[in-house]
Enzyme design. Structure first.
Site, PDB file in Angstrom:
ATOM      1  N   GLU A 282      46.342  44.344  33.823  1.00 12.40           N
ATOM      2  CA  GLU A 282      46.489  44.786  32.437  1.00 12.40           C
ATOM      3  C   GLU A 282      47.629  45.801  32.302  1.00 12.40           C
ATOM      4  OE1 GLU A 282      43.304  45.154  28.842  1.00 12.40           O
ATOM      5  OE2 GLU A 282      42.830  46.276  30.634  1.00 12.40           O
ATOM      6  N   HIS A 308      37.903  31.292  56.412  1.00 11.65           N
ATOM      7  CA  HIS A 308      37.523  29.877  56.470  1.00 11.65           C
ATOM      8  C   HIS A 308      37.758  29.213  55.119  1.00 11.65           C
ATOM      9  CE1 HIS A 308      35.565  30.370  60.427  1.00 11.65           C
ATOM     10  NE2 HIS A 308      35.486  31.625  59.997  1.00 11.65           N
ATOM     11  N   LYS A 423      41.380  39.145  20.337  1.00 10.79           N
ATOM     12  CA  LYS A 423      40.274  39.823  19.629  1.00 10.79           C
ATOM     13  C   LYS A 423      40.235  39.383  18.161  1.00 10.79           C
ATOM     14  CE  LYS A 423      40.449  43.997  22.462  1.00 10.79           C
ATOM     15  NZ  LYS A 423      40.899  45.389  22.507  1.00 10.79           N
TER      16      LYS A 423
HETATM   17  O1  PA5 Z   1      41.874  49.515  30.159  1.00  9.93           O
HETATM   18  C1  PA5 Z   1      41.693  49.309  28.979  1.00  9.93           C
HETATM   19  O2  PA5 Z   1      42.192  50.030  28.107  1.00  9.93           O
HETATM   20  C2  PA5 Z   1      40.838  48.154  28.507  1.00  9.93           C
HETATM   21  O3  PA5 Z   1      40.532  47.278  29.519  1.00  9.93           O
HETATM   22  C3  PA5 Z   1      39.554  48.700  27.911  1.00  9.93           C
HETATM   23  O4  PA5 Z   1      38.894  49.469  28.858  1.00  9.93           O
HETATM   24  C4  PA5 Z   1      38.635  47.574  27.418  1.00  9.93           C
HETATM   25  O5  PA5 Z   1      39.321  46.721  26.559  1.00  9.93           O
HETATM   26  C5  PA5 Z   1      37.442  48.165  26.694  1.00  9.93           C
HETATM   27  O6  PA5 Z   1      37.875  48.937  25.624  1.00  9.93           O
HETATM   28  P1  PA5 Z   1      36.957  50.022  24.961  1.00  9.93           P
HETATM   29  O7  PA5 Z   1      36.716  51.098  25.960  1.00  9.93           O
HETATM   30  O8  PA5 Z   1      37.727  50.499  23.772  1.00  9.93           O
HETATM   31  O9  PA5 Z   1      35.688  49.348  24.566  1.00  9.93           O
END
Ligand code: PA5
Length: 440
Positions: A282, A308, A423
């Site tokens: 990410e 394996h 989203k």
């Molecule tokens: O690292 C990040 O910013 C994302 O992976 C968030 O942790 C994830 O989308 C969850 O978001 P939130 O904490 O707003 O629910």
């Protein structure tokens, strides 16, 4: 005085002097130094900053407040359930699974998915002895909100509305978010999420509160993290573990080794991989200023099981991977001894008399050597079982390496612009389902 590191970082097998032509040279690494000096200065400032930054969390996080809250939870409840996804759960889960008490006073369990066949378990929870912690930085995450909203009626049914609210705790940052609004409406206490992206937030209340409740030595984690943070601001990149390893991975990526295989030789270290995959993917999978799609792909292999399975590919498949082994050198002294009894059978003879742990360690060494002989880059990060200090070091090392690679790729590691589209589409598709079913 610099504290002694308990995390062993062996990056020799990334270098040409160790693996031949497949390796990078020391001079290539040195040549990246000018390009990284701005980030070194930035990291030094982050460490000194009073504002929470991922690098100074070991200095700025209020551990006493977390322990105080954790003690109340541990004294009042037998179980703690965490709702959260991505950065809101993976770090905490890693700490709990690797360092949590084997027989905890309070069982801590994470739910990070909306698989209805898993969530059915929640129907059987005895909420009278259970604390629910809902974590979402934005407070608007569909999965986390849906988990909470679907479990709330059962909690209220079992405990009554007022008591149900007392069994909930919300960690969120966004005061305009739905979770904050729900907290106000329902009378649920809110703990502030620091202004740090989820995947860099493990060393804050987000990861540390669940960890403390599960019996994790959070002081040890933070001491190790602090020591590594101090090493990660060293200006000489050859002496700076995160800049050195980040730069080396970048140089290998320039040679088309864009797949980062993390291969733990320890079952519980798989939770490091779960956390790291999100951090790496990410943070690094982005379009740069020139419009080029950038990124390094994290994947996972398990020692020894995948010897394996995937090892053949790692050895003779495309030369597009860099392997990071995670190991526990203490295994050498662990496990039952294989009896001498059947040593006359040729396949058993070399095993007889050795512990299971010795076999594990020997197999790791063999895999590493085989890769190196073929010029396949690899490195080994080693820490002892349940060593909170070393895990704290590892967390900061991997976070800072990620930021270093991002700098060299010319992208921002702290945002995730593309996931928004999915989203929005999810909400649209839900609306389609509703209209198809004539619900609206
Ligand atoms: O690292 C990040 O910013 C994302 O992976 C968030 O942790 C994830 O989308 C969850 O978001 P939130 O904490 O707003 O629910």
């Amino acid at each position: 005085m610099a504290s002694l590191s308990r995390l062993s970082i062996d990056s020799e097998n990334l270098l040409d002097k160790s693996i031949g032509e497949g390796g990078i040279s020391q001079s290539e690494l040195e040549a990246l130094s000018p390009q990284l000096q701005k980030l070194v200065e930035q990291a030094q400032n982050w460490l000194k900053d009073k504002q929470p930054r991922f690098l100074n969390l070991p200095l700025t996080t209020d551990l006493d407040a977390i322990k105080h809250r954790g003690q109340i939870i541990a004294q009042s409840f037998r179980n703690t359930i965490i709702f959260g996804i991505g950065g809101s759960s993976l770090g905490g889960e890693m700490l709990v699974e690797i360092l949590g008490d084997e027989q905890p006073i309070n069982n801590v369990k994470f739910y990070d998915n909306v698989d209805p066949s898993t969530l059915i378990e929640l129907e059987y929870v005895d909420w009278s002895v259970t604390q629910l912690i809902i974590i979402s930085k934005s407070g608007n995450t569909a999965e986390t909100l849906s988990q909470f909203l679907t479990v709330l009626p059962t909690m209220e049914h079992q405990l009554g509305a007022e008591h149900a609210a007392q069994h909930c705790l919300i960690i969120t940052e966004n005061k305009d978010g739905a979770l904050y609004e729900l907290a106000q409406k329902l009378g649920i206490e809110v703990i502030e999420h620091p202004p740090i992206g989820g995947r860099f937030s493990v060393l804050s209340v987000v990861g540390l509160l669940p960890a403390y409740v599960a019996g994790v030595d959070i002081d040890g984690v933070m001491e190790g993290a602090r020591a590594m943070a101090e090493r990660c601001v060293e200006a000489d990149i050859l002496q700076n573990p995160a800049f050195y390893n980040g730069a080396a991975q970048y140089l290998h990526a320039q040679r088309n080794r864009t797949i980062s295989v993390v291969m733990p030789y320890a079952d519980n270290l798989r939770f490091v991989v779960n956390w790291f995959r999100q951090l790496w993917a990410e943070s690094l999978g982005k379009i740069d200023a020139q419009g080029v799609n950038r990124g390094l792909t994290p994947t996972e292999a398990h020692g020894v099981t995948d010897q394996h399975s995937q090892l053949q590919l790692l050895l003779e498949g495309p030369d597009d991977k860099l392997v990071t082994f995670l190991s526990n050198p203490g295994f050498r002294f662990m496990g039952r001894r294989i009896p001498m009894r059947f040593q006359d059978i040729p396949a058993i003879k070399p095993l007889a008399g050795h512990t299971i742990g010795e076999l594990f360690v020997a197999e790791l060494k063999a895999t590493r050597t085989t890769l190196s002989r073929r010029g396949r880059p690899n490195r080994t990060l080693a820490l002892l079982d349940r060593d909170a200090y070393a895990l704290g070091e590892l967390i900061i090392l991997l976070e800072m390496e990620t930021v270093v690679v991002a700098e060299l790729l010319g992208i921002d590691p702290f945002d995730q612009p593309a996931v928004e589209e999915s989203k929005i589409l999810t909400r649209e598709y839900l609306a389609e389902i509703s209209s198809a079913m004539n619900l609206i």
